[in-house]
Design an enzyme around this catalytic site. Structure first.
Site, PDB file in Angstrom:
ATOM      1  N   GLY A 174      91.771 -28.929  21.849  1.00 21.91           N
ATOM      2  CA  GLY A 174      90.879 -29.090  22.999  1.00 21.91           C
ATOM      3  C   GLY A 174      89.810 -30.126  22.749  1.00 21.91           C
ATOM      4  O   GLY A 174      88.778 -30.144  23.413  1.00 21.91           O
ATOM      5  N   ILE A 177      91.022 -36.037  21.480  1.00 25.40           N
ATOM      6  CA  ILE A 177      92.377 -36.590  21.538  1.00 25.40           C
ATOM      7  C   ILE A 177      93.261 -35.731  22.438  1.00 25.40           C
ATOM      8  O   ILE A 177      94.018 -36.245  23.272  1.00 25.40           O
ATOM      9  CB  ILE A 177      92.961 -36.743  20.113  1.00 25.40           C
ATOM     10  N   GLY A 284      92.762 -32.122  15.207  1.00 26.27           N
ATOM     11  CA  GLY A 284      91.748 -32.646  14.294  1.00 26.27           C
ATOM     12  C   GLY A 284      92.296 -33.679  13.324  1.00 26.27           C
ATOM     13  O   GLY A 284      93.512 -33.916  13.260  1.00 26.27           O
ATOM     14  N   ASP A 325      85.331 -43.181   8.964  1.00 30.96           N
ATOM     15  CA  ASP A 325      85.874 -41.822   9.070  1.00 30.96           C
ATOM     16  C   ASP A 325      86.088 -41.152   7.715  1.00 30.96           C
ATOM     17  O   ASP A 325      86.084 -39.923   7.637  1.00 30.96           O
ATOM     18  CB  ASP A 325      87.229 -41.847   9.817  1.00 30.96           C
ATOM     19  N   HIS A 457      72.029 -48.726  45.667  1.00 33.24           N
ATOM     20  CA  HIS A 457      72.643 -47.919  46.711  1.00 33.24           C
ATOM     21  C   HIS A 457      73.764 -48.675  47.410  1.00 33.24           C
ATOM     22  O   HIS A 457      73.601 -49.859  47.676  1.00 33.24           O
ATOM     23  CB  HIS A 457      71.571 -47.530  47.740  1.00 33.24           C
TER      24      HIS A 457
HETATM   25  P1  NDP Z   1      88.385 -32.855  17.427  1.00 33.49           P
HETATM   26  O1  NDP Z   1      87.713 -32.284  16.251  1.00 33.49           O
HETATM   27  O2  NDP Z   1      87.592 -33.454  18.531  1.00 33.49           O
HETATM   28  O3  NDP Z   1      89.317 -31.733  18.081  1.00 33.49           O
HETATM   29  C1  NDP Z   1      90.204 -30.980  17.332  1.00 33.49           C
HETATM   30  C2  NDP Z   1      90.681 -29.851  18.225  1.00 33.49           C
HETATM   31  O4  NDP Z   1      91.724 -29.151  17.590  1.00 33.49           O
HETATM   32  C3  NDP Z   1      89.585 -28.841  18.532  1.00 33.49           C
HETATM   33  O5  NDP Z   1      89.726 -28.456  19.866  1.00 33.49           O
HETATM   34  C4  NDP Z   1      89.904 -27.704  17.579  1.00 33.49           C
HETATM   35  O6  NDP Z   1      89.484 -26.459  18.038  1.00 33.49           O
HETATM   36  C5  NDP Z   1      91.411 -27.767  17.570  1.00 33.49           C
HETATM   37  N1  NDP Z   1      92.007 -27.217  16.359  1.00 33.49           N
HETATM   38  C6  NDP Z   1      91.683 -27.466  15.075  1.00 33.49           C
HETATM   39  N2  NDP Z   1      92.485 -26.792  14.245  1.00 33.49           N
HETATM   40  C7  NDP Z   1      93.332 -26.079  15.018  1.00 33.49           C
HETATM   41  C8  NDP Z   1      94.391 -25.179  14.758  1.00 33.49           C
HETATM   42  N3  NDP Z   1      94.754 -24.858  13.512  1.00 33.49           N
HETATM   43  N4  NDP Z   1      95.045 -24.634  15.801  1.00 33.49           N
HETATM   44  C9  NDP Z   1      94.684 -24.945  17.063  1.00 33.49           C
HETATM   45  N5  NDP Z   1      93.697 -25.785  17.378  1.00 33.49           N
HETATM   46  C10 NDP Z   1      93.028 -26.349  16.367  1.00 33.49           C
HETATM   47  O7  NDP Z   1      89.442 -33.860  16.824  1.00 33.49           O
HETATM   48  P2  NDP Z   1      90.295 -35.024  17.470  1.00 33.49           P
HETATM   49  O8  NDP Z   1      91.431 -35.162  16.528  1.00 33.49           O
HETATM   50  O9  NDP Z   1      90.551 -34.797  18.910  1.00 33.49           O
HETATM   51  O10 NDP Z   1      89.350 -36.277  17.325  1.00 33.49           O
HETATM   52  C11 NDP Z   1      88.808 -36.618  16.039  1.00 33.49           C
HETATM   53  C12 NDP Z   1      87.603 -37.471  16.212  1.00 33.49           C
HETATM   54  O11 NDP Z   1      87.997 -38.757  16.619  1.00 33.49           O
HETATM   55  C13 NDP Z   1      86.640 -36.998  17.296  1.00 33.49           C
HETATM   56  O12 NDP Z   1      85.753 -36.039  16.819  1.00 33.49           O
HETATM   57  C14 NDP Z   1      85.964 -38.264  17.700  1.00 33.49           C
HETATM   58  O13 NDP Z   1      84.872 -38.475  16.851  1.00 33.49           O
HETATM   59  C15 NDP Z   1      87.023 -39.326  17.450  1.00 33.49           C
HETATM   60  N6  NDP Z   1      87.636 -39.753  18.725  1.00 33.49           N
HETATM   61  C16 NDP Z   1      86.856 -40.384  19.640  1.00 33.49           C
HETATM   62  C17 NDP Z   1      87.373 -40.800  20.833  1.00 33.49           C
HETATM   63  C18 NDP Z   1      86.470 -41.457  21.822  1.00 33.49           C
HETATM   64  O14 NDP Z   1      85.408 -41.931  21.439  1.00 33.49           O
HETATM   65  N7  NDP Z   1      86.850 -41.510  23.095  1.00 33.49           N
HETATM   66  C19 NDP Z   1      88.787 -40.588  21.174  1.00 33.49           C
HETATM   67  C20 NDP Z   1      89.511 -39.912  20.150  1.00 33.49           C
HETATM   68  C21 NDP Z   1      88.958 -39.516  18.977  1.00 33.49           C
HETATM   69  P3  NDP Z   1      87.983 -25.910  17.823  1.00 33.49           P
HETATM   70  O15 NDP Z   1      87.125 -26.595  18.837  1.00 33.49           O
HETATM   71  O16 NDP Z   1      88.118 -24.455  18.055  1.00 33.49           O
HETATM   72  O17 NDP Z   1      87.615 -26.246  16.415  1.00 33.49           O
END
Ligand code: NDP
Length: 474
Positions: A174, A177, A284, A325, A457
């Site tokens: 969620g 990405i 993640g 990163d 506007h």
């Molecule tokens: P995020 O940390 O944003 O999201 C990871 C998601 O995976 C969370 O919803 C997390 O849930 C869930 N998750 C983690 N482990 C599990 C599991 N074992 N089972 C199910 N769900 C799980 O990571 P992303 O990979 O989406 O993005 C990484 C980073 O890259 C971002 O934090 C951002 O900084 C950067 N990014 C920026 C973008 C932009 O600027 N537009 C676009 C893409 C990436 P929970 O919330 O419960 O931990």
């Protein structure tokens, strides 16, 4: 001691390339190693191809809207072959630009995997090179959950390399990405189901903003399941049942055949079973620190494997620095670039420069987009008394076309200083809008200074300077 180089950079992503070029411009002798393609995550398998896919995915909605405006418009079929061919050509072009920029800056490029040997030495392609300073900028990689057959799933890296567009996908996660690809693939005509284990997508973002975005995504047709996760997956047969693989049909011991590309059977935490053409894990990312020689040299990493650095991006080994990163600070391209510039100022320009990680604007490129800078309402409430100015309305362009979707414009204001502590926008082009608002918030402008600026506007964002009465205070 004479070194081969003043600086050896490991990693040719946005941060490493910028640091190498800027250091070389100071007269330093610089080499940079990259094991894959120059440009790193952002250019090759992140921001750039993702944004191109975002653009591609918005056309069906635009054509539909055009009809409401009187155009006799029909959208035809989407050709993934055509688009991905163009996208790959663009990535090749950009990679070439990065290489030429490095060449033009007299940075020596070493194609291969560099590993630390000691505090001043790296080994690459069987040769050792010494450097006064080493900069690790190796980025990160997507991670999948630890469940049986997880290797059947795709990561964000794989999406750009798909041979054809699937008919259906399950996206797990969620975060940035997960939500971006849910919207992109939905826009391209793929049936998208999304499982997020928490109560609401985009944990850490403003509650009201992520709530509206989730509603909007669902309204558009993304099958979003909150409080839901994947528990089992396996290849599916023609009857949408799990195919037994290994000794055990779907249990931990089962092993899926390699390179399996057929449909995938999935069981979720709520007990439901379904099949999808692909399962995409957006669960993640982890820092690229394995096998880099960090342990041998004694560079400290944290619990998540990220390299520990101080405010100047210096590790516990004084000659070794790390940016981007791989340090697990703020995983955004512009931040890595700024960390690279601050490193060069500190080490090569005699101007010790801390990286400023405060009030960084960012955008999630969903449909609609979510732009954010500063504190969420929830964070600000914990920090002191606030006024919240918030409006949600149907924007003119879409309302005219009969859409019931709403946008959100929200300011969090400190009751005592009147400073705008945070701004959250859910709307088309929120990424563009938040860049501008970010300047005001970063510079500590007050709500009254916002309001002293005349509205443009008719726009959506004029609301940011015309909200007179707080919606609520806390
Ligand atoms: P995020 O940390 O944003 O999201 C990871 C998601 O995976 C969370 O919803 C997390 O849930 C869930 N998750 C983690 N482990 C599990 C599991 N074992 N089972 C199910 N769900 C799980 O990571 P992303 O990979 O989406 O993005 C990484 C980073 O890259 C971002 O934090 C951002 O900084 C950067 N990014 C920026 C973008 C932009 O600027 N537009 C676009 C893409 C990436 P929970 O919330 O419960 O931990």
């Amino acid at each position: 001691m004479a070194f081969d180089y003043d600086l050896y950079v490991i990693g040719g992503g946005s941060g490493g390339v910028r640091a190498a070029r800027v250091a070389a411009a100071t007269g330093a002798k610089v080499a940079l190693a990259e094991e894959y393609r120059m440009g790193g995550t952002c250019v090759i398998r992140g921001c750039v191809p993702k944004k191109l896919m975002v653009f591609a995915s918005t056309y069906p909605g635009q054509v539909e809207e055009a009809r409401a405006y009187g155009w006799d418009a029909q959208i035809g079929d989407f050709s993934w072959d055509h688009f991905s061919g163009m996208m790959n050509a663009e990535l090749d072009r950009l990679e070439g630009v990065y290489r030429r920029l490095l060449d033009g800056s007299d940075v020596e490029i070493h194609d291969g995997r560099a590993v630390l040997k000691d505090a001043h030495t790296v080994t690459i392609n069987g040769s050792d090179y010494t450097a006064k300073h080493i900069l690790v900028a190796t980025g990160g990689h997507p991670v999948s959950p630890d469940i049986a057959n997880a290797e059947l799933g795709l990561s964000s890296n794989d999406i750009f390399k798909m041979d054809k567009l699937p008919k259906s996908v399950l996206i797990v996660g969620g975060g940035f990405i997960a939500c971006e690809f849910a919207c992109i693939l939905h826009g391209l005509g793929v049936k998208v189901t999304q499982y997020y284990r928490g109560a609401q997508i985009l944990r850490g973002f403003d509650d009201e903003a992520r709530g509206l975005l989730a509603e909007s995504m669902t309204h558009r047709g993304i099958d979003l399941h909150l409080g839901t996760n994947i528990v089992q997956m396996a290849p599916a047969d023609a009857d949408h049942r799990a195919v037994p693989v290994g000794d055990d049909a779907v249990g931990k011991q089962s092993k899926a055949p390699q390179h399996y590309t057929g449909p995938i059977w999935v069981k979720s935490t709520n007990g439901s079973e379904a099949t999808f053409d692909h399962v995409i894990f957006a669960t993640g990312r982890a820092p690229n620190t394995d096998g880099l020689g960090l342990e041998a040299v004694g560079v400290k990493t944290n619990r998540r494997g990220a390299i520990e650095v101080d405010d100047y991006s210096q590790t516990n080994i004084p000659s070794i620095y790390a940016i981007g990163d791989v340090t697990g600070r703020v995983e955004l391209t512009p931040v890595a670039i700024r960390e690279g510039m601050a490193f060069v100022d500190t080490v090569f320009n005699g101007k010790p420069t801390k990286v400023d990680h405060d009030l960084i604007p960012s955008a999630v490129f969903t449909q609609p987009e979510l732009g954010t800078v500063g504190m969420t309402e929830e964070e600000a409430r914990d920090a002191g008394p606030i006024d919240v100015y918030c409006t949600s309305f149907k924007p003119m362009q879409q309302a005219f076309a009969g859409s019931s979707e709403r946008v959100l414009m929200k300011l969090i204001v400190c009751k005592d200083t009147r400073k705008v502590l945070g701004c959250h926008i859910v709307a088309d082009h929120a990424g563009e809008l938040i860049q501008m608002v970010g300047i005001a918030v970063k510079n500590g402008l007050t709500k009254e200074q916002f309001d002293a600026t005349c509205a443009v506007h008719p726009t959506m964002s004029e609301e940011l300077v015309t909200m007179k009465t707080p919606t609520r205070s806390a």
